[in-house]
Motif scaffolding. Structure first.
Motif, PDB file in Angstrom:
ATOM      1  N   THR A  17       0.837  -1.192   0.000  1.00 24.78           N
ATOM      2  CA  THR A  17       0.000   0.000   0.000  1.00 24.78           C
ATOM      3  C   THR A  17       0.875   1.246   0.000  1.00 24.78           C
ATOM      4  O   THR A  17       1.840   1.323   0.759  1.00 24.78           O
ATOM      5  N   ILE A  18       0.545   2.176  -0.882  1.00 20.93           N
ATOM      6  CA  ILE A  18       1.165   3.496  -0.851  1.00 20.93           C
ATOM      7  C   ILE A  18       0.122   4.421  -0.249  1.00 20.93           C
ATOM      8  O   ILE A  18      -0.925   4.660  -0.862  1.00 20.93           O
ATOM      9  N   GLY A  19       0.360   4.870   0.966  1.00 22.77           N
ATOM     10  CA  GLY A  19      -0.671   5.623   1.651  1.00 22.77           C
ATOM     11  C   GLY A  19      -0.125   6.615   2.655  1.00 22.77           C
ATOM     12  O   GLY A  19       1.028   6.526   3.085  1.00 22.77           O
ATOM     13  N   ASN A  20      -0.982   7.554   3.020  1.00 24.79           N
ATOM     14  CA  ASN A  20      -0.657   8.552   4.023  1.00 24.79           C
ATOM     15  C   ASN A  20      -1.966   9.233   4.408  1.00 24.79           C
ATOM     16  O   ASN A  20      -2.866   9.364   3.569  1.00 24.79           O
ATOM     17  N   THR A  21      -2.101   9.645   5.648  1.00 23.09           N
ATOM     18  CA  THR A  21      -3.282  10.408   6.039  1.00 23.09           C
ATOM     19  C   THR A  21      -3.177  11.860   5.585  1.00 23.09           C
ATOM     20  O   THR A  21      -4.136  12.614   5.682  1.00 23.09           O
ATOM     21  N   LYS A  22      -2.022  12.232   5.076  1.00 24.15           N
ATOM     22  CA  LYS A  22      -1.777  13.583   4.559  1.00 24.15           C
ATOM     23  C   LYS A  22      -1.912  13.565   3.045  1.00 24.15           C
ATOM     24  O   LYS A  22      -1.334  12.721   2.363  1.00 24.15           O
ATOM     25  N   GLY A  23      -2.693  14.485   2.501  1.00 27.59           N
ATOM     26  CA  GLY A  23      -2.846  14.569   1.059  1.00 27.59           C
ATOM     27  C   GLY A  23      -1.716  15.352   0.411  1.00 27.59           C
ATOM     28  O   GLY A  23      -0.926  16.024   1.083  1.00 27.59           O
ATOM     29  N   GLY A  24      -1.628  15.249  -0.905  1.00 24.56           N
ATOM     30  CA  GLY A  24      -0.676  16.049  -1.665  1.00 24.56           C
ATOM     31  C   GLY A  24       0.767  15.646  -1.535  1.00 24.56           C
ATOM     32  O   GLY A  24       1.668  16.469  -1.732  1.00 24.56           O
ATOM     33  N   VAL A  25       1.023  14.371  -1.205  1.00 25.34           N
ATOM     34  CA  VAL A  25       2.408  13.928  -1.039  1.00 25.34           C
ATOM     35  C   VAL A  25       2.898  13.091  -2.225  1.00 25.34           C
ATOM     36  O   VAL A  25       4.014  12.590  -2.211  1.00 25.34           O
ATOM     37  N   GLY A  26       2.059  12.928  -3.243  1.00 23.56           N
ATOM     38  CA  GLY A  26       2.494  12.226  -4.449  1.00 23.56           C
ATOM     39  C   GLY A  26       2.292  10.725  -4.417  1.00 23.56           C
ATOM     40  O   GLY A  26       3.004   9.998  -5.113  1.00 23.56           O
ATOM     41  N   LYS A  27       1.303  10.254  -3.664  1.00 25.36           N
ATOM     42  CA  LYS A  27       1.067   8.808  -3.548  1.00 25.36           C
ATOM     43  C   LYS A  27       0.717   8.175  -4.895  1.00 25.36           C
ATOM     44  O   LYS A  27       1.247   7.124  -5.256  1.00 25.36           O
TER      45      LYS A  27
END
Length: 213
Positions: free
Chosen positions: A4-14
């Motif tokens: 999974t490529i994920g983060n609770t922060k948007g706009g990081v280039g996932k």
């Protein structure tokens, strides 16, 4: 492998990373399934553009922004593929939570700025929850859209900050801010396929994929 490529922060280039990694694995001969777990559907759009343009290899892609549906579909179909790449949306969503308990690897891209580094603590809590159910999941943090210079104070400081979040292992394979990544993904292409070739971008992507797999 399920990653999974994920983060609770948007706009990081996932999504850009997810598309590039999926295509890189397909080019290496792997049977890949890319899952778009974001309601915006950007990864699925990129792969649709790729299919319409006739680029090979083709990439199987599905959109499951709903956590229970994502979980059920992956449990039923993942064994048909060598690699499953899940692009999870930039927030604490049911899709992200479902993906975490299914994954062998979580890759969390973050940019070298304070807000992104602070957000690592948010997803670290989700990692703890997922590991209580899915023991053995590896979690990596990687700098994305890092400063172009080989040595950057921001990059060094961000890497040091990851050391304060024990849930993560820092990957010293930064993806730097290069137009070729965005330009390629917008065409449904990896930087490995883009012409003219951006050799530095290719080297960076290959280093990240090698570290992950």
């Amino acid at each position: 492998m399920i990653i999974t490529i994920g983060n609770t922060k948007g706009g990081v280039g996932k999504t850009t990373l997810a598309v590039n990694i999926a295509i890189a694995r397909a080019l290496a001969g792997r049977d890949v399934w890319l899952i778009d777990g974001d309601r915006q559907g950007t990864a699925q759009t990129a792969i649709s553009i790729r299919a319409e343009s006739g680029h090979q290899p083709g990439i199987a892609c599905a959109s499951y922004p709903d956590g229970p549906v994502l979980r059920t579909q992956v449990q039923q179909q993942a064994k048909k593929f060598d690699d499953v790449i899940i692009d999870a949306g930039g927030r604490d969503s049911t899709a992200l939570r479902a993906a975490l308990v299914l994954s062998d690897v979580l890759l969390v891209p973050f940019q070298p700025r304070s807000y992104d580094v602070w957000a690592l603590n948010d997803i670290a809590a989700l990692i703890d929850e997922a590991r209580s159910v899915r023991d053995g999941m590896r979690a990596y943090a990687v700098l994305n859209c890092a400063d172009p210079g080989e040595v950057s104070t921001d990059n060094v400081e961000a890497a040091a900050a990851v050391a304060d979040v024990p849930q993560f292992e820092f990957l010293a394979t930064p993806i730097r801010r290069r137009k070729s990544f965005a330009n390629g993904a917008g065409q449904g292409l990896s930087v490995l396929e883009l012409k003219p070739t951006d050799k530095k971008a290719v080297e960076e992507l290959n280093a990240l994929v090698s570290a992950l797999f």
